[in-house]
Design a protein around this motif. Structure first.
Motif, PDB file in Angstrom:
ATOM      1  N   UNK A  61       6.208   6.398   3.716  1.00 44.52           N
ATOM      2  CA  UNK A  61       6.937   7.014   2.612  1.00 44.52           C
ATOM      3  C   UNK A  61       7.842   5.972   1.946  1.00 44.52           C
ATOM      4  N   UNK A  62       8.564   5.215   2.754  1.00 44.16           N
ATOM      5  CA  UNK A  62       9.458   4.166   2.241  1.00 44.16           C
ATOM      6  C   UNK A  62       8.679   3.148   1.411  1.00 44.16           C
ATOM      7  N   UNK A  63       7.565   2.678   1.937  1.00 46.54           N
ATOM      8  CA  UNK A  63       6.784   1.665   1.222  1.00 46.54           C
ATOM      9  C   UNK A  63       6.279   2.202  -0.116  1.00 46.54           C
ATOM     10  N   UNK A  64       5.814   3.443  -0.128  1.00 40.98           N
ATOM     11  CA  UNK A  64       5.260   4.019  -1.352  1.00 40.98           C
ATOM     12  C   UNK A  64       6.324   4.457  -2.353  1.00 40.98           C
ATOM     13  N   UNK A  65       7.370   5.114  -1.872  1.00 46.52           N
ATOM     14  CA  UNK A  65       8.324   5.758  -2.777  1.00 46.52           C
ATOM     15  C   UNK A  65       9.606   4.967  -3.022  1.00 46.52           C
ATOM     16  N   UNK A  66       9.945   4.076  -2.123  1.00 44.27           N
ATOM     17  CA  UNK A  66      11.164   3.277  -2.307  1.00 44.27           C
ATOM     18  C   UNK A  66      10.841   1.843  -2.715  1.00 44.27           C
ATOM     19  N   UNK A  67      10.029   1.160  -1.921  1.00 46.23           N
ATOM     20  CA  UNK A  67       9.783  -0.259  -2.166  1.00 46.23           C
ATOM     21  C   UNK A  67       8.852  -0.503  -3.347  1.00 46.23           C
ATOM     22  N   UNK A  68       7.732   0.209  -3.409  1.00 49.28           N
ATOM     23  CA  UNK A  68       6.767  -0.034  -4.491  1.00 49.28           C
ATOM     24  C   UNK A  68       7.374   0.089  -5.892  1.00 49.28           C
ATOM     25  N   UNK A  69       8.160   1.134  -6.184  1.00 51.42           N
ATOM     26  CA  UNK A  69       8.760   1.200  -7.519  1.00 51.42           C
ATOM     27  C   UNK A  69       9.685   0.014  -7.817  1.00 51.42           C
ATOM     28  N   UNK A  70      10.396  -0.454  -6.805  1.00 54.01           N
ATOM     29  CA  UNK A  70      11.256  -1.630  -7.009  1.00 54.01           C
ATOM     30  C   UNK A  70      10.416  -2.863  -7.296  1.00 54.01           C
ATOM     31  N   UNK A  71       9.333  -3.021  -6.561  1.00 52.41           N
ATOM     32  CA  UNK A  71       8.464  -4.176  -6.787  1.00 52.41           C
ATOM     33  C   UNK A  71       7.797  -4.093  -8.156  1.00 52.41           C
ATOM     34  N   UNK A  72       7.380  -2.909  -8.551  1.00 50.27           N
ATOM     35  CA  UNK A  72       6.767  -2.740  -9.872  1.00 50.27           C
ATOM     36  C   UNK A  72       7.753  -3.081 -10.980  1.00 50.27           C
ATOM     37  N   UNK A 102       5.308  -7.135  15.387  1.00 52.24           N
ATOM     38  CA  UNK A 102       4.709  -8.040  16.376  1.00 52.24           C
ATOM     39  C   UNK A 102       3.956  -7.323  17.507  1.00 52.24           C
ATOM     40  N   UNK A 103       4.230  -6.038  17.703  1.00 51.41           N
ATOM     41  CA  UNK A 103       3.665  -5.313  18.841  1.00 51.41           C
ATOM     42  C   UNK A 103       2.786  -4.126  18.440  1.00 51.41           C
ATOM     43  N   UNK A 104       2.757  -3.802  17.163  1.00 51.47           N
ATOM     44  CA  UNK A 104       2.045  -2.610  16.704  1.00 51.47           C
ATOM     45  C   UNK A 104       1.170  -3.007  15.517  1.00 51.47           C
ATOM     46  N   UNK A 105      -0.133  -3.016  15.722  1.00 49.73           N
ATOM     47  CA  UNK A 105      -1.064  -3.475  14.689  1.00 49.73           C
ATOM     48  C   UNK A 105      -0.991  -2.636  13.417  1.00 49.73           C
ATOM     49  N   UNK A 106      -0.757  -1.340  13.567  1.00 50.86           N
ATOM     50  CA  UNK A 106      -0.687  -0.475  12.387  1.00 50.86           C
ATOM     51  C   UNK A 106       0.548  -0.803  11.546  1.00 50.86           C
ATOM     52  N   UNK A 107       1.660  -1.003  12.209  1.00 50.40           N
ATOM     53  CA  UNK A 107       2.886  -1.395  11.500  1.00 50.40           C
ATOM     54  C   UNK A 107       2.693  -2.783  10.889  1.00 50.40           C
ATOM     55  N   UNK A 108       2.070  -3.692  11.633  1.00 43.83           N
ATOM     56  CA  UNK A 108       1.838  -5.048  11.123  1.00 43.83           C
ATOM     57  C   UNK A 108       1.012  -5.020   9.842  1.00 43.83           C
ATOM     58  N   UNK A 109      -0.002  -4.177   9.794  1.00 43.00           N
ATOM     59  CA  UNK A 109      -0.834  -4.081   8.587  1.00 43.00           C
ATOM     60  C   UNK A 109      -0.029  -3.550   7.409  1.00 43.00           C
ATOM     61  N   UNK A 110       0.780  -2.522   7.641  1.00 39.49           N
ATOM     62  CA  UNK A 110       1.606  -1.960   6.563  1.00 39.49           C
ATOM     63  C   UNK A 110       2.617  -2.992   6.062  1.00 39.49           C
ATOM     64  N   UNK A 111       3.277  -3.660   6.973  1.00 40.61           N
ATOM     65  CA  UNK A 111       4.301  -4.639   6.598  1.00 40.61           C
ATOM     66  C   UNK A 111       3.663  -5.867   5.961  1.00 40.61           C
ATOM     67  N   UNK A 112       2.529  -6.297   6.492  1.00 34.42           N
ATOM     68  CA  UNK A 112       1.830  -7.435   5.894  1.00 34.42           C
ATOM     69  C   UNK A 112       1.464  -7.171   4.441  1.00 34.42           C
ATOM     70  N   UNK A 113       0.976  -5.980   4.165  1.00 35.64           N
ATOM     71  CA  UNK A 113       0.660  -5.619   2.779  1.00 35.64           C
ATOM     72  C   UNK A 113       1.892  -5.600   1.894  1.00 35.64           C
ATOM     73  N   UNK A 114       2.982  -5.063   2.427  1.00 35.44           N
ATOM     74  CA  UNK A 114       4.226  -5.010   1.649  1.00 35.44           C
ATOM     75  C   UNK A 114       4.768  -6.410   1.373  1.00 35.44           C
ATOM     76  N   UNK A 115       4.685  -7.296   2.358  1.00 38.89           N
ATOM     77  CA  UNK A 115       5.161  -8.668   2.155  1.00 38.89           C
ATOM     78  C   UNK A 115       4.295  -9.405   1.144  1.00 38.89           C
ATOM     79  N   UNK A 116       2.999  -9.136   1.144  1.00 38.87           N
ATOM     80  CA  UNK A 116       2.105  -9.729   0.152  1.00 38.87           C
ATOM     81  C   UNK A 116       2.487  -9.260  -1.249  1.00 38.87           C
ATOM     82  N   UNK A 117       2.786  -7.955  -1.389  1.00 40.60           N
ATOM     83  CA  UNK A 117       3.195  -7.430  -2.697  1.00 40.60           C
ATOM     84  C   UNK A 117       4.564  -7.973  -3.114  1.00 40.60           C
ATOM     85  N   UNK A 118       5.460  -8.144  -2.149  1.00 43.22           N
ATOM     86  CA  UNK A 118       6.774  -8.739  -2.441  1.00 43.22           C
ATOM     87  C   UNK A 118       6.597 -10.174  -2.932  1.00 43.22           C
ATOM     88  N   UNK A 119       5.742 -10.945  -2.270  1.00 45.06           N
ATOM     89  CA  UNK A 119       5.450 -12.311  -2.705  1.00 45.06           C
ATOM     90  C   UNK A 119       4.866 -12.330  -4.109  1.00 45.06           C
TER      91      UNK A 119
END
Length: 146
Positions: A61-72, A102-119
């Motif tokens: 929810x945070x990635x879609x509704x909070x972070x994405x609009x800021x990045x856009x 570092x310990x949860x692949x699902x979280x890593x995938x979500x965060x990796x995508x967000x960091x790519x969009x932030x970059x």
């Protein structure tokens, strides 16, 4: 037929985002979540399955509704530095990246995508600078509270 839900799932999810952004996943017990969200333990488990289920729901929810609009808003030449630093907009991203990814692949995938969009929105150097500044601000604010 079950009883209708006695709470607003989106409101609970938004409140969970704030809790996880403030204290991180490991910093919150199920009792903390139940108390902070005003839910019964049974409702938390029935709706989200587990603490991790609530965390993943809140993170998405945070990635879609909070972070994405800021990045856009920062894409296309706008300087989103102040917006991204204000009000802890990056806090859940930072905490998830350090604590869970570092310990949860699902979280890593979500965060990796967000960091790519932030970059992509800010450029890798500026994104790294902002994440570092926000991390330092969190450390500074926690040391001034003591």
């Amino acid at each position: 037929m079950g009883r209708p839900r006695g709470f607003d799932e989106q409101a609970v999810t938004r409140a969970a985002v704030a809790l996880f952004a403030g204290r991180a996943y490991d910093g919150l017990s199920v009792d903390d979540l139940v108390g902070g969200l005003g839910l019964h333990r049974n409702s938390l488990y029935k709706t989200f399955g587990s603490k991790r289920g609530l965390y993943l729901t809140a993170l998405r929810w945070y990635l879609e509704h909070d972070l994405e609009p800021l990045l856009a808003a920062t894409t296309g030449g706008a300087d989103g530095r102040d917006t991204l630093l204000a009000g802890g907009a990056l806090d859940l991203l930072l905490l998830a990246a350090v604590e869970q990814a570092p310990f949860d692949a699902e979280v890593a995938a979500l965060i990796g995508g967000a960091l790519t969009r932030l970059d992509a929105a800010l450029g890798p150097d500026r994104a790294t600078e902002l994440l570092g500044l926000r991390l330092r601000a969190r450390v500074s604010s926690s040391t001034t509270k003591e």
